[in-house]
Motif scaffolding. Structure first.
Motif, PDB file in Angstrom:
ATOM      1  N   LYS A   5       1.046  -1.031  -0.402  1.00 28.53           N
ATOM      2  CA  LYS A   5      -0.023  -0.182   0.558  1.00 28.53           C
ATOM      3  C   LYS A   5       1.163   1.217   0.094  1.00 28.53           C
ATOM      4  O   LYS A   5       0.749   2.430  -0.509  1.00 28.53           O
ATOM      5  N   TYR A   6       1.931   1.215   1.150  1.00 24.65           N
ATOM      6  CA  TYR A   6       2.626   2.625   0.859  1.00 24.65           C
ATOM      7  C   TYR A   6       3.296   2.626  -0.196  1.00 24.65           C
ATOM      8  O   TYR A   6       3.495   3.810  -0.641  1.00 24.65           O
ATOM      9  N   PHE A   7       3.828   1.570  -1.189  1.00 23.49           N
ATOM     10  CA  PHE A   7       4.643   2.031  -1.990  1.00 23.49           C
ATOM     11  C   PHE A   7       3.608   1.842  -3.316  1.00 23.49           C
ATOM     12  O   PHE A   7       4.265   2.515  -4.007  1.00 23.49           O
ATOM     13  N   THR A   8       2.801   1.585  -3.742  1.00 31.89           N
ATOM     14  CA  THR A   8       1.622   2.134  -4.140  1.00 31.89           C
ATOM     15  C   THR A   8       0.972   3.894  -4.298  1.00 31.89           C
ATOM     16  O   THR A   8       1.226   4.140  -4.842  1.00 31.89           O
ATOM     17  N   GLY A   9       0.985   4.010  -2.973  1.00 28.74           N
ATOM     18  CA  GLY A   9       0.828   5.312  -2.679  1.00 28.74           C
ATOM     19  C   GLY A   9       1.922   6.021  -3.161  1.00 28.74           C
ATOM     20  O   GLY A   9       1.857   7.707  -3.360  1.00 28.74           O
ATOM     21  N   LEU A  10       3.062   5.824  -3.068  1.00 30.59           N
ATOM     22  CA  LEU A  10       4.283   7.238  -3.312  1.00 30.59           C
ATOM     23  C   LEU A  10       4.842   6.751  -4.859  1.00 30.59           C
ATOM     24  O   LEU A  10       4.890   7.627  -5.154  1.00 30.59           O
ATOM     25  N   LEU A  11       4.370   5.237  -5.154  1.00 30.31           N
ATOM     26  CA  LEU A  11       4.544   5.498  -6.685  1.00 30.31           C
ATOM     27  C   LEU A  11       3.214   6.773  -7.516  1.00 30.31           C
ATOM     28  O   LEU A  11       3.776   7.501  -8.030  1.00 30.31           O
ATOM     29  N   LEU A  12       2.039   6.298  -6.549  1.00 30.42           N
ATOM     30  CA  LEU A  12       1.217   7.363  -7.328  1.00 30.42           C
ATOM     31  C   LEU A  12       1.507   8.907  -6.905  1.00 30.42           C
ATOM     32  O   LEU A  12       1.382   9.301  -8.118  1.00 30.42           O
ATOM     33  N   LEU A  13       2.221   9.354  -6.169  1.00 26.38           N
ATOM     34  CA  LEU A  13       2.701  10.280  -5.930  1.00 26.38           C
ATOM     35  C   LEU A  13       3.575  10.688  -6.709  1.00 26.38           C
ATOM     36  O   LEU A  13       3.348  11.840  -6.943  1.00 26.38           O
ATOM     37  N   LEU A  14       4.343  10.218  -7.094  1.00 27.61           N
ATOM     38  CA  LEU A  14       5.371  10.689  -7.743  1.00 27.61           C
ATOM     39  C   LEU A  14       5.106  10.783  -8.966  1.00 27.61           C
ATOM     40  O   LEU A  14       5.447  11.607  -9.804  1.00 27.61           O
ATOM     41  N   LEU A  15       4.361   9.820  -9.809  1.00 29.60           N
ATOM     42  CA  LEU A  15       3.618  10.064 -10.625  1.00 29.60           C
ATOM     43  C   LEU A  15       2.805  11.178 -10.868  1.00 29.60           C
ATOM     44  O   LEU A  15       2.294  11.573 -12.316  1.00 29.60           O
ATOM     45  N   VAL A  16       2.080  11.383 -10.095  1.00 29.93           N
ATOM     46  CA  VAL A  16       0.913  12.740  -9.969  1.00 29.93           C
ATOM     47  C   VAL A  16       2.442  14.037 -10.048  1.00 29.93           C
ATOM     48  O   VAL A  16       1.641  14.693 -11.375  1.00 29.93           O
ATOM     49  N   GLY A  17       3.824  14.022  -9.030  1.00 30.80           N
ATOM     50  CA  GLY A  17       4.503  14.999  -9.811  1.00 30.80           C
ATOM     51  C   GLY A  17       4.622  15.262 -10.413  1.00 30.80           C
ATOM     52  O   GLY A  17       5.024  16.236 -11.242  1.00 30.80           O
ATOM     53  N   CYS A  18       5.303  14.119 -11.454  1.00 28.23           N
ATOM     54  CA  CYS A  18       6.032  14.186 -12.696  1.00 28.23           C
ATOM     55  C   CYS A  18       5.216  14.770 -13.862  1.00 28.23           C
ATOM     56  O   CYS A  18       5.136  15.000 -14.476  1.00 28.23           O
ATOM     57  N   SER A  19       4.028  14.553 -13.709  1.00 26.12           N
ATOM     58  CA  SER A  19       3.068  14.787 -15.008  1.00 26.12           C
ATOM     59  C   SER A  19       2.569  16.791 -14.756  1.00 26.12           C
ATOM     60  O   SER A  19       1.603  16.436 -15.823  1.00 26.12           O
ATOM     61  N   THR A  20       2.965  16.924 -13.649  1.00 22.02           N
ATOM     62  CA  THR A  20       2.831  18.460 -13.564  1.00 22.02           C
ATOM     63  C   THR A  20       3.176  19.623 -14.464  1.00 22.02           C
ATOM     64  O   THR A  20       4.885  19.649 -14.226  1.00 22.02           O
ATOM     65  N   VAL A  21       2.893  19.890 -15.731  1.00 23.12           N
ATOM     66  CA  VAL A  21       3.078  20.633 -16.640  1.00 23.12           C
ATOM     67  C   VAL A  21       2.961  22.514 -15.961  1.00 23.12           C
ATOM     68  O   VAL A  21       2.560  22.815 -15.634  1.00 23.12           O
TER      69      VAL A  21
END
Length: 90
Positions: A5-21
């Motif tokens: 769960k923590y890994f998935t949450g961290l991965l989701l957070l990182l992916l959302v942060g990278c998609s910010t334009v």
């Protein structure tokens, strides 16, 4: 399972942060005003000019004006075209 769960949450957070334009606004540099000045007027002859002075003045006028006109007018035209292309890409 908690680690997943923590890994998935961290991965989701990182992916959302990278998609910010972040918008980047490129600005075409302005030309110094001294480069946009047209060529000066040609020299004028005096009323009682000698023939030697007439030919010197004519030669100087042709050389000075056409050299300046070709360089300056071509540069101004190039700059305006490049600026138009730059602004139309946005």
């Amino acid at each position: 399972m908690d680690k997943m769960k923590y890994f998935t949450g961290l991965l989701l957070l990182l992916l959302v942060g990278c998609s910010t334009v972040v918008p980047v606004k490129a600005k075409f540099p302005e030309v110094p005003e001294r480069l946009l000045v047209k060529c000066p007027q040609l020299e004028k002859l005096e009323n009682e000019a000698k023939l030697s002075n007439v030919s010197k003045t004519i030669t100087n006028n042709y050389t000075t004006y056409y050299d300046c006109a070709v360089k300056n007018d071509a540069w101004i035209e190039w700059y305006q075209i490049q600026k138009h292309i730059f602004e139309s890409i946005k």
